[in-house]
Design a protein around this motif. Structure first.
Motif, PDB file in Angstrom:
ATOM      1  N   LEU A 262      70.095  -6.507 -20.870  1.00  5.95           N
ATOM      2  CA  LEU A 262      69.354  -5.548 -21.686  1.00  5.95           C
ATOM      3  C   LEU A 262      68.383  -4.725 -20.847  1.00  5.95           C
ATOM      4  O   LEU A 262      68.295  -3.494 -21.003  1.00  5.95           O
ATOM      5  CB  LEU A 262      68.589  -6.284 -22.788  1.00  5.95           C
ATOM      6  CG  LEU A 262      67.701  -5.411 -23.692  1.00  5.95           C
ATOM      7  CD1 LEU A 262      68.524  -4.329 -24.374  1.00  5.95           C
ATOM      8  CD2 LEU A 262      66.982  -6.276 -24.721  1.00  5.95           C
ATOM      9  N   THR A 263      67.660  -5.370 -19.948  1.00  3.37           N
ATOM     10  CA  THR A 263      66.709  -4.620 -19.121  1.00  3.37           C
ATOM     11  C   THR A 263      67.438  -3.694 -18.150  1.00  3.37           C
ATOM     12  O   THR A 263      66.951  -2.603 -17.840  1.00  3.37           O
ATOM     13  CB  THR A 263      65.778  -5.569 -18.350  1.00  3.37           C
ATOM     14  OG1 THR A 263      66.549  -6.543 -17.634  1.00  3.37           O
ATOM     15  CG2 THR A 263      64.829  -6.279 -19.277  1.00  3.37           C
ATOM     16  N   SER A 264      68.622  -4.123 -17.689  1.00  2.45           N
ATOM     17  CA  SER A 264      69.430  -3.236 -16.852  1.00  2.45           C
ATOM     18  C   SER A 264      69.867  -2.017 -17.652  1.00  2.45           C
ATOM     19  O   SER A 264      69.863  -0.884 -17.148  1.00  2.45           O
ATOM     20  CB  SER A 264      70.656  -3.981 -16.320  1.00  2.45           C
ATOM     21  OG  SER A 264      71.517  -3.106 -15.623  1.00  2.45           O
ATOM     22  N   PHE A 265      70.234  -2.246 -18.924  1.00  2.00           N
ATOM     23  CA  PHE A 265      70.622  -1.141 -19.807  1.00  2.00           C
ATOM     24  C   PHE A 265      69.467  -0.148 -19.941  1.00  2.00           C
ATOM     25  O   PHE A 265      69.657   1.072 -19.823  1.00  2.00           O
ATOM     26  CB  PHE A 265      71.018  -1.693 -21.176  1.00  2.00           C
ATOM     27  CG  PHE A 265      71.222  -0.652 -22.238  1.00  2.00           C
ATOM     28  CD1 PHE A 265      72.433   0.016 -22.346  1.00  2.00           C
ATOM     29  CD2 PHE A 265      70.205  -0.336 -23.125  1.00  2.00           C
ATOM     30  CE1 PHE A 265      72.620   0.993 -23.324  1.00  2.00           C
ATOM     31  CE2 PHE A 265      70.385   0.623 -24.107  1.00  2.00           C
ATOM     32  CZ  PHE A 265      71.596   1.294 -24.195  1.00  2.00           C
ATOM     33  N   LEU A 266      68.267  -0.648 -20.180  1.00  3.81           N
ATOM     34  CA  LEU A 266      67.110   0.229 -20.335  1.00  3.81           C
ATOM     35  C   LEU A 266      66.788   0.955 -19.029  1.00  3.81           C
ATOM     36  O   LEU A 266      66.518   2.156 -19.023  1.00  3.81           O
ATOM     37  CB  LEU A 266      65.892  -0.579 -20.794  1.00  3.81           C
ATOM     38  CG  LEU A 266      65.981  -1.183 -22.200  1.00  3.81           C
ATOM     39  CD1 LEU A 266      64.786  -2.098 -22.459  1.00  3.81           C
ATOM     40  CD2 LEU A 266      66.057  -0.093 -23.263  1.00  3.81           C
ATOM     41  N   GLY A 267      66.843   0.210 -17.920  1.00  7.93           N
ATOM     42  CA  GLY A 267      66.542   0.821 -16.633  1.00  7.93           C
ATOM     43  C   GLY A 267      67.552   1.883 -16.248  1.00  7.93           C
ATOM     44  O   GLY A 267      67.193   2.962 -15.754  1.00  7.93           O
ATOM     45  N   THR A 268      68.830   1.598 -16.497  1.00  3.90           N
ATOM     46  CA  THR A 268      69.866   2.573 -16.168  1.00  3.90           C
ATOM     47  C   THR A 268      69.806   3.767 -17.106  1.00  3.90           C
ATOM     48  O   THR A 268      70.111   4.900 -16.714  1.00  3.90           O
ATOM     49  CB  THR A 268      71.261   1.916 -16.222  1.00  3.90           C
ATOM     50  OG1 THR A 268      71.245   0.708 -15.449  1.00  3.90           O
ATOM     51  CG2 THR A 268      72.321   2.835 -15.640  1.00  3.90           C
ATOM     52  N   SER A 269      69.399   3.555 -18.363  1.00  7.45           N
ATOM     53  CA  SER A 269      69.199   4.670 -19.291  1.00  7.45           C
ATOM     54  C   SER A 269      68.141   5.630 -18.756  1.00  7.45           C
ATOM     55  O   SER A 269      68.274   6.854 -18.857  1.00  7.45           O
ATOM     56  CB  SER A 269      68.761   4.147 -20.669  1.00  7.45           C
ATOM     57  OG  SER A 269      69.763   3.383 -21.274  1.00  7.45           O
ATOM     58  N   VAL A 270      67.096   5.057 -18.188  1.00  7.67           N
ATOM     59  CA  VAL A 270      66.040   5.866 -17.599  1.00  7.67           C
ATOM     60  C   VAL A 270      66.594   6.724 -16.459  1.00  7.67           C
ATOM     61  O   VAL A 270      66.306   7.925 -16.352  1.00  7.67           O
ATOM     62  CB  VAL A 270      64.903   4.956 -17.087  1.00  7.67           C
ATOM     63  CG1 VAL A 270      63.972   5.711 -16.155  1.00  7.67           C
ATOM     64  CG2 VAL A 270      64.122   4.377 -18.262  1.00  7.67           C
TER      65      VAL A 270
END
Length: 469
Positions: A262-270
């Protein structure tokens, strides 16, 4: 796979990593190059904007689902066989696209490309985990740096080739990837077929749910959302009773694994959000052409390539968690600087982009390495497959949300009091929102993982005590 086959010499590892990065470059550039060709394709086939977007949307749909399915297949079949099939499809689709004379033929070519190209990023993160465990952090860094660099190189290459020749010539680089097959088959270790069966129903339900979600994200289709939710419910019911489900429920119940993804998803979204909106803003505020936009992003892509190489070593030396936290701090800082300085001369803006871009390979490499620590070796494929799927979804989600934000055109609301220019409050607020998203990811990761090291020590102590009894 025998122990002898699994061992690679240092020279063999270098050759294999170099070849994987070259192929990965072709794949990533294939996605970003076509962004700049969309207007030309629309003109050639007399298409409306809503029609021509399917050049990208069809690729995203097939690629995202394929990344997950190939990850699962890698737990059962030899990686070199999967890569061979994938590269043949990727190059074959490119050849069809090069000679396309109609829009349906072009769409078919892009979907075939995606069906093959999905193998490459999916397996590029599995190969180090399986064949180079002692140096996987370093290799993850190299792979992540390649992705970041290629994403910045794509628009420049697309502008050069498309502007000098014709958009069809963008397919040439993809066709050349077929030359890598003999080397891959020679350099990748031989693997025996591992036990296991593909849960076809589970795979189809997953593919349908993801496809529906992407339709909702990219086209705001409520039907797509309803289909996605319905199939997701059916998938949950299915895996409860299946002896070998497509995705192991136990893996999803692991709070560390789900938080890392999930945090990778958020970071990559950024990161993808920044890459998506900067060209639009550069055209709106500065009037830059395609080549100039590419040059605006290029220093960041170069910095990401350099940081990614070093980042892999940092992961091996300091561990995944500290490097991931550092990456989020860079992402927060870069976005916040962009929120402050948006509207200033492009050269200074490029330096702000560089700070945020540098976070991209660190997020990718540290998360990939962390996931290999969290999941059993026999489930590496599907575990990394979920990671790749979420990363690809992040690009679609961020593009849709941030694009809708930019449709507002302007606002008088100033959320960041440090913003230097008065006519850029909308863009400044958007970068501030991106910065807060990265901050949220950092806080979530830090909160969930705060006790992991203590739990690991207690588990090791309990295991040692059990051995002495």
């Amino acid at each position: 796979m025998s122990q002898k086959d699994a061992l690679l010499t240092k020279a063999e590892k270098k050759k294999l990593v170099f070849l994987i990065c070259i192929i990965l470059t072709f794949t990533v550039m294939n996605g970003t190059m076509f962004n700049v060709a969309i207007p030309d394709i629309a003109a050639d086939f007399s298409l409306d904007p809503s029609e021509v977007t399917w050049v990208m949307t069809s690729y995203i749909l097939v690629f995202a689902v394929g990344a997950l399915i190939y990850g699962k297949l890698a737990d059962m079949y030899a990686i070199r066989s999967l890569l061979t099939i994938g590269i043949i499809l990727f190059a074959g689709g490119a050849a069809l696209g090069f000679f396309s004379q109609s829009y349906p033929q072009l769409l078919a070519a892009r979907m075939i490309q995606a069906a093959g190209g999905a193998t490459i990023p999916a397996l590029a993160f599995i190969i180090p985990a399986r064949f180079m465990p002692e140096s996987r952090g370093r290799v993850f860094g190299t792979v992540s740096a390649t992705v970041a660099f290629a994403s910045g190189l794509g628009p420049i290459t697309g502008g050069l080739i498309g502007g000098t020749f014709d958009w069809r010539y963008l397919f040439i680089l993809s066709i050349l990837s077929v030359t890598a097959i003999p080397f891959l088959r020679s350099w990748l270790p031989h693997e025996e077929r591992r036990p296991g069966k593909l849960d076809i129903i589970g795979a189809l339900l997953t593919a349908g749910a993801v496809t529906g979600l992407l339709f909702f994200i990219t086209m705001l289709s409520l039907t797509g959302l309803a289909v996605s939710i319905g199939l997701a419910v059916l998938f949950v019911l299915h895996i409860r009773n299946h002896p070998a489900p497509f995705i192991d429920p136990g893996m999803l119940k692991d709070k560390y694994y789900t938080t890392a993804v999930l945090t990778s998803f958020l970071g990559t979204s950024v990161m993808f959000g920044m890459i998506f909106i900067v060209p639009i803003i550069a055209r709106q505020l500065y009037g830059l052409d395609t080549m100039e936009i590419g040059l605006l992003l290029f220093p960041g892509a170069m910095a990401a390539a350099i940081v990614g190489q070093r980042g892999g070593r940092f992961v091996e030396t300091y561990g995944s968690e500290p490097v991931l936290k550092t990456a989020f701090i860079l992402a927060i800082s870069g976005s916040f600087l962009l929120s402050i300085f948006i509207g200033v001369p492009p050269l200074l803006l490029s330096l702000c982009i560089l700070v945020q871009y540098a976070a991209f390979p660190l997020i990718q490499s540290s998360t990939a390495n962390l996931l290999t620590e969290l999941i059993p070796s026999e489930k590496t494929g599907i575990g990394i497959g979920m990671f790749n799927l979420m990363n690809f979804l992040s690009g679609a989600v961020s593009s849709a949300i941030f694009g809708a934000f930019l449709d507002l055109e302007s606002t008088s609301l100033q959320l960041n009091p440090l913003t230097l220019q008065e006519n850029v409050f909308l863009q400044s607020n958007l970068f501030l929102a991106i910065s807060l998203t990265a901050l949220g990811a950092l806080l979530l990761f830090s909160f969930i993982f705060r006790n992991r090291q203590r739990e690991q020590k207690e588990a090791r102590a309990a295991a040692a005590e059990e051995k002495t009894l």
